[in-house]
Scaffold this motif. Structure first.
Motif, mmCIF file in Angstrom:
data_model
loop_
_atom_site.group_PDB
_atom_site.id
_atom_site.type_symbol
_atom_site.label_atom_id
_atom_site.label_comp_id
_atom_site.label_asym_id
_atom_site.label_seq_id
_atom_site.Cartn_x
_atom_site.Cartn_y
_atom_site.Cartn_z
ATOM 1 N N CYS A 1 -67.243 79.742 -61.284
ATOM 2 C CA CYS A 1 -68.036 80.271 -60.126
ATOM 3 C C CYS A 1 -69.557 80.646 -60.347
ATOM 4 O O CYS A 1 -69.633 81.749 -60.973
ATOM 5 C CB CYS A 1 -67.158 81.634 -59.251
ATOM 6 N N TYR B 1 -73.020 81.639 -54.803
ATOM 7 C CA TYR B 1 -72.185 81.431 -55.940
ATOM 8 C C TYR B 1 -71.316 80.618 -55.364
ATOM 9 O O TYR B 1 -70.737 80.367 -54.273
ATOM 10 C CB TYR B 1 -71.651 82.740 -56.361
ATOM 11 N N LYS C 1 -67.550 78.603 -55.960
ATOM 12 C CA LYS C 1 -66.314 78.452 -56.918
ATOM 13 C C LYS C 1 -66.113 76.964 -56.912
ATOM 14 O O LYS C 1 -65.599 76.119 -55.866
ATOM 15 C CB LYS C 1 -65.287 79.311 -55.961
ATOM 16 N N ASP D 1 -63.567 74.610 -57.400
ATOM 17 C CA ASP D 1 -62.191 74.227 -57.318
ATOM 18 C C ASP D 1 -61.985 72.649 -57.278
ATOM 19 O O ASP D 1 -60.808 72.268 -57.608
ATOM 20 C CB ASP D 1 -61.379 75.138 -56.571
ATOM 21 N N GLU E 1 -59.417 85.216 -58.667
ATOM 22 C CA GLU E 1 -60.399 84.614 -59.824
ATOM 23 C C GLU E 1 -61.688 84.796 -59.399
ATOM 24 O O GLU E 1 -62.635 85.274 -60.112
ATOM 25 C CB GLU E 1 -60.098 82.942 -60.016
ATOM 26 N N ILE E 2 -62.144 84.663 -58.122
ATOM 27 C CA ILE E 2 -63.534 84.779 -57.711
ATOM 28 C C ILE E 2 -63.967 86.340 -57.751
ATOM 29 O O ILE E 2 -64.854 86.574 -58.156
ATOM 30 C CB ILE E 2 -63.568 84.465 -56.055
ATOM 31 N N GLN F 1 -64.748 87.084 -61.234
ATOM 32 C CA GLN F 1 -66.201 86.148 -61.661
ATOM 33 C C GLN F 1 -67.315 86.801 -61.161
ATOM 34 O O GLN F 1 -68.419 86.612 -61.762
ATOM 35 C CB GLN F 1 -65.555 84.746 -61.431
ATOM 36 N N ILE G 1 -67.046 85.719 -48.258
ATOM 37 C CA ILE G 1 -66.510 84.480 -49.218
ATOM 38 C C ILE G 1 -66.447 83.518 -48.004
ATOM 39 O O ILE G 1 -65.914 83.779 -46.633
ATOM 40 C CB ILE G 1 -65.046 84.736 -49.811
ATOM 41 N N VAL H 1 -70.336 83.855 -51.460
ATOM 42 C CA VAL H 1 -69.448 82.771 -52.381
ATOM 43 C C VAL H 1 -68.933 81.652 -51.571
ATOM 44 O O VAL H 1 -68.327 81.712 -50.480
ATOM 45 C CB VAL H 1 -68.240 83.601 -53.202
ATOM 46 N N ILE I 1 -66.494 78.581 -51.387
ATOM 47 C CA ILE I 1 -65.385 77.725 -52.158
ATOM 48 C C ILE I 1 -65.570 76.247 -51.848
ATOM 49 O O ILE I 1 -65.594 75.569 -50.825
ATOM 50 C CB ILE I 1 -64.100 78.263 -51.690
#
Length: 479
Positions: A87, A101, A103, A105, A224-225, A228, A235, A362, A364
């Motif tokens: 991330c 940021y 992430k 995935d 996890e986010i 990190q 989000i 953040v 995703i």
């Protein structure tokens, strides 16, 4: 750092491998183990709205709310088989005025976050059910995840994919030795076929976005986010059936209620937004969309029950912004993501999350499985929406050198001509003129405006069709 406190109850539930962790005093907070669940659901089949052909894990009259404890249990169990994806801070932070940021995935083995839920759901199966196998219906990402982890766990997998499923995703499923059935014109038909086969063959049907264990597995991405990135303000979550949104919302709001949860959908299938307006999941028409991974006609019942009170804002983005977001990801981040993975950035670029200017956000990036042919179209649409691929019609002299002169004028300012088509039959006003359609690639929007002004000053009849916003213009300059 987020510390996961896993109790014995959450980590040692071999007697519940067919079901889900639950609070026995609150039967609707999560599922009971299989034998309790069968008894529970048998009473629900009496409802006129609940048919035997429906998914037994997704009951509209008694939806199941996934808990934080189930998400931490999922994180513990799937950890050996899932990539802890990075991330990282985005290069677009300065351009957008936000501390963004990403992430990533899409860096999972199958290119999608779907692996998290798929692995957890299969790990929780009893030995008997593992031997019989599982079945899923999917356009691609969920199917690939189930096939991949079924292969690793030595569980037979059958997937039903509608005929519109991308070829690349079909081939990937076959590479994992899965039984791939191509039937159904859309996901609704594929799902019915899969549930029917599950009953006939004794397979376990795994819903790709509303199975409680799928939701719990998807929620592990939030844990996890939070480890990190520190001091997160929001989000942003791609939203289709609602499973990822529900899992992320539960995990985040349990650990830090101050973090805003933002869901993003395509305008072509805004099923969660429609559910919020109706205060329940409702059927939503699907139109063709670049974010095909989010094209779910109705939010899952369990996902809705879990997420409805935890989501701070839903955003619906236009297709052109999704195309621009895919383009920006390729150019600035060197990330190839599918439309569903780009909707968060699309919302920011469209100015729909300006309240987070100066804050830490953040995004995703949920998936990167996009066909190369579709990627090419997306990039072209992104360039057009960005004002860097423009189409114009110019009426020029049909005498020798007329079209050549137009090309020289365009190239004189560094504009690249991608295509030229000329038509004579439809220019009725002057038999000595020809209409030339030109597709050009420019450096940026300002460069496109420079081209527009140059042609309008030189020719009497000029029309630009696709400049962004309301800036499409025409001219009948008599100078």
């Amino acid at each position: 750092m987020v510390q996961l406190k896993l109790t014995d109850e959450a980590t040692n539930r071999d007697d519940m491998r067919d079901g889900f962790c639950c609070d026995r005093n609150n039967p609707h907070s999560c599922c009971h183990r299989e034998e309790d669940s069968r008894s529970h659901h048998s009473n629900l089949h009496k409802s006129s709205d609940w048919k035997l052909a429906d998914d037994p894990s997704c009951n509209p009259e008694h939806p199941l709310k996934v808990t934080f404890e189930e998400i931490t249990s999922a994180a513990y169990r799937i950890k050996p088989g899932i990539v802890n994806t990075p991330c990282t801070r985005s290069h677009m932070s300065g351009l957008t005025g936000m501390d963004i940021y990403l992430k990533k995935d899409f860096l999972q083995n199958t290119g999608s976050f779907k692996e998290r839920g798929a692995r957890y759901a299969m790990l929780m199966l009893s030995q008997e059910r593992r031997q019989k196998g599982v079945i899923a219906a999917s356009l691609g990402n969920h199917a690939q995840a189930v096939c991949y982890h079924g292969h690793l766990l030595k569980i037979p997998v059958t997937v039903v994919m509608p005929i519109i499923a991308p070829i690349m995703k079909i081939q990937k499923c076959k590479e994992f030795n899965a039984n791939v059935i191509m039937e159904g014109k859309d996901m609704a038909e594929a799902r019915k076929i899969a549930i029917k086969l599950a009953k006939e063959k004794g397979f376990t049907y795994i819903n790709g976005y509303d199975h409680p264990q799928i939701i719990a597995g998807q929620g592990t991405i939030a844990l996890e986010i939070l480890e990190q990135v520190q001091d997160i303000d929001a989000i942003v979550v791609p939203t289709g059936g609602g499973g990822l949104l529900a899992g992320v919302a539960v995990a985040v709001k349990t650990l830090n209620p101050e973090i805003k949860i933002i869901g993003v959908e395509s305008e072509r299938c805004a099923s969660f937004t429609m559910a919020m307006k109706s205060e329940r999941p409702v059927s939503t028409p699907i139109e063709g969309t670049l974010a095909d991974g989010l094209a779910v006609p109705m939010v899952g019942y369990n996902a809705w029950e879990t997420a409805k009170s935890l989501v701070d804002k839903m955003v619906v983005v236009k297709e052109e912004w999704i195309a621009v977001a895919i383009l920006r990801m390729v150019e600035l981040e060197k990330c190839v993501v599918e439309g569903a993975g780009a909707v968060g950035l699309a919302a920011i670029l469209a100015g729909q999350l300006d309240e987070f200017k100066g804050k830490r956000v953040v995004l995703i990036l949920s998936g990167g499985n996009i066909d190369t042919t579709i990627l090419g179209r997306c990039l072209e649409r992104g360039l057009a929406a960005d004002g860097r691929l423009v189409k114009c019609k110019v009426t020029v002299s049909d005498r020798p050198g007329g079209i050549s002169e137009l090309c020289k004028i365009i190239s004189s300012i560094g504009v690249s001509i991608k295509d030229v088509i000329h038509e004579r039959a439809w220019v009725t006003s002057d038999v000595f003129s020809v209409e030339v359609k030109v597709v050009c690639e420019t450096r940026d929007y300002t460069h496109s405006l420079e081209l527009r002004d140059l042609l309008m000053n030189r020719y009497k009849k000029v029309k630009f069709d696709n400049l962004p916003e309301n800036l499409a213009v025409s001219s009948t300059n008599e100078n």
